[in-house]
Design an enzyme around this catalytic site. Structure first.
Site, PDB file in Angstrom:
ATOM      1  N   HIS A  72       0.813  -1.213   0.000  1.00  0.00           N
ATOM      2  CA  HIS A  72       0.000   0.000   0.000  1.00  0.00           C
ATOM      3  C   HIS A  72       0.847   1.264   0.000  1.00  0.00           C
ATOM      4  O   HIS A  72       0.435   2.292  -0.562  1.00  0.00           O
ATOM      5  CB  HIS A  72      -0.934   0.008   1.216  1.00  0.00           C
ATOM      6  CG  HIS A  72      -2.172  -0.799   1.005  1.00  0.00           C
ATOM      7  ND1 HIS A  72      -3.401  -0.239   0.769  1.00  0.00           N
ATOM      8  CD2 HIS A  72      -2.365  -2.142   0.970  1.00  0.00           C
ATOM      9  CE1 HIS A  72      -4.304  -1.193   0.592  1.00  0.00           C
ATOM     10  NE2 HIS A  72      -3.701  -2.358   0.728  1.00  0.00           N
ATOM     11  N   HIS A 198      -1.424 -13.305  -1.280  1.00  0.00           N
ATOM     12  CA  HIS A 198      -2.756 -13.704  -0.813  1.00  0.00           C
ATOM     13  C   HIS A 198      -2.752 -15.118  -0.231  1.00  0.00           C
ATOM     14  O   HIS A 198      -3.780 -15.605   0.223  1.00  0.00           O
ATOM     15  CB  HIS A 198      -3.767 -13.626  -1.960  1.00  0.00           C
ATOM     16  CG  HIS A 198      -4.097 -12.233  -2.382  1.00  0.00           C
ATOM     17  ND1 HIS A 198      -4.927 -11.941  -3.445  1.00  0.00           N
ATOM     18  CD2 HIS A 198      -3.703 -11.031  -1.878  1.00  0.00           C
ATOM     19  CE1 HIS A 198      -5.025 -10.625  -3.583  1.00  0.00           C
ATOM     20  NE2 HIS A 198      -4.298 -10.052  -2.641  1.00  0.00           N
TER      21      HIS A 198
END
Length: 330
Positions: A72, A198
């Site tokens: 991010h 993930h």
């Protein structure tokens, strides 16, 4: 690499230099170098590692948070710890963006910073803490050891208005996700590898229910869909409730290629995960990484390094914050 690129640019006309120079600078790793703190704070990387390990044994999910922090922070303009800034009279935090939903453990970044300030006041940037904590988290989660450069500076501003333009959404198409990563210099192979993050952590039901209600996404394995309905029993979950599903039920806290095996078995948790299999640009890499964990680890390392070196600040562009939550002087 930078020298070769500069030589090539000198051979071009001034017009072409003006066109391509911004792109070259955007992907540049600037003044980053291995062991940047060797003289100014010799134990800097060791201190970060000690704190990351200590926090992991107390709060295992911090390791997942450190990897997500890097993604991010570095995807939005620069690896400069802009993500960590809190909202003040002059700044609106990037944490307020919908793309930051579910992010947590920011307070423990301050724990790492305090340990560094105790030994080397004003020497180690928060941006390097973000990078190094992610590096050490990868190892704790069973991933590869990555040699990461340091020397980043901290931003004096938030880029909250740019977050949606750079951070992919879980509902985005694969082509859009690929274009977002391409904008920071990461190719298709590297993007597929980075999505392998993930393999660890969990996803809130808010981001899953559109695949379950009112009808089940036909690309989902039926048994897996029933499991997900058990985890997310209503189509309108409370965002503040602890309602989630693990990204990977087999090895939920191990960064490995089980993610790709799940995608092949139609057990991709997010829509973008499953779309990797149906897109011809990405499906060959999914199959190859599912079959070869070493190949996944190699490409994940490459992708993470590229991401961690995106457009670092230098000189007067940035600072070394005393408190990672606030610009110096606030």
């Amino acid at each position: 690499m930078a020298t070769a690129a500069a030589t090539a640019l000198r051979r071009l006309s001034p017009r072409f230099v003006l066109l391509f120079l911004p792109l070259l600078l955007h992907f540049s790793s600037g003044d980053l170098q291995l062991n940047y703190y060797q003289e100014s704070c010799p134990r800097a990387e060791e201190i970060v590692k000690e704190q990351v390990v200590k926090l992991y044994h107390k709060h295992g999910n911090t390791a997942v948070s450190w990897i997500r922090n890097l993604f991010h922070d570095c995807m939005v303009k620069s690896c400069d710890a802009s993500l960590l800034l809190e909202t003040t009279k002059k700044i609106l935090s990037e944490k307020t963006s919908d793309r930051s939903f579910g992010m947590r453990n920011f307070k423990y970044i301050n724990t790492i910073k305090e340990a560094l300030e105790s030994e080397c006041p004003g020497e180690v940037s928060c941006a390097d803490i973000v990078a190094l904590s992610a590096r050490d988290a990868v190892v704790l989660l069973g991933g590869p050891q990555i040699e990461m450069k340091t020397g980043r500076l901290d931003s004096r501003e938030s880029y909250v208005g740019m977050v949606d333009d750079f951070i992919p959404n879980h509902n985005d198409t694969v082509s859009l996700v690929l274009s977002r990563f391409q904008s920071v210099g990461i190719d298709v192979e590297g993007t597929v590898a980075l999505l392998g993050a993930h393999s660890v952590g969990r996803v809130h039901c808010v981001n899953l229910v559109h695949r379950l209600y009112p009808t089940v996404d036909p690309t989902l394995d039926p048994d897996y869909a029933e499991y997900l309905k058990g985890r997310c029993p209503t189509p309108d979950p409370d965002p503040k409730a602890v309602l989630y599903a693990r990204n990977d039920r087999e090895t939920p806290m191990v960064l490995d290629n089980m993610y790709y095996k799940n995608v092949l078995a139609h057990k991709g948790l997010l829509l973008v995960d499953q779309q990797l299999l149906s897109d011809p640009a990405t499906s060959p890499y999914v199959e190859k990484m599912a079959a070869d964990n070493d190949y996944f680890r190699e490409q994940f390392s490459r992708g993470l390094l590229l991401l961690s070196e995106n457009n670092p600040l230098s000189g007067e562009q940035g600072e070394i914050r005393k408190d990672c939550r606030y610009v110096n002087g606030e």
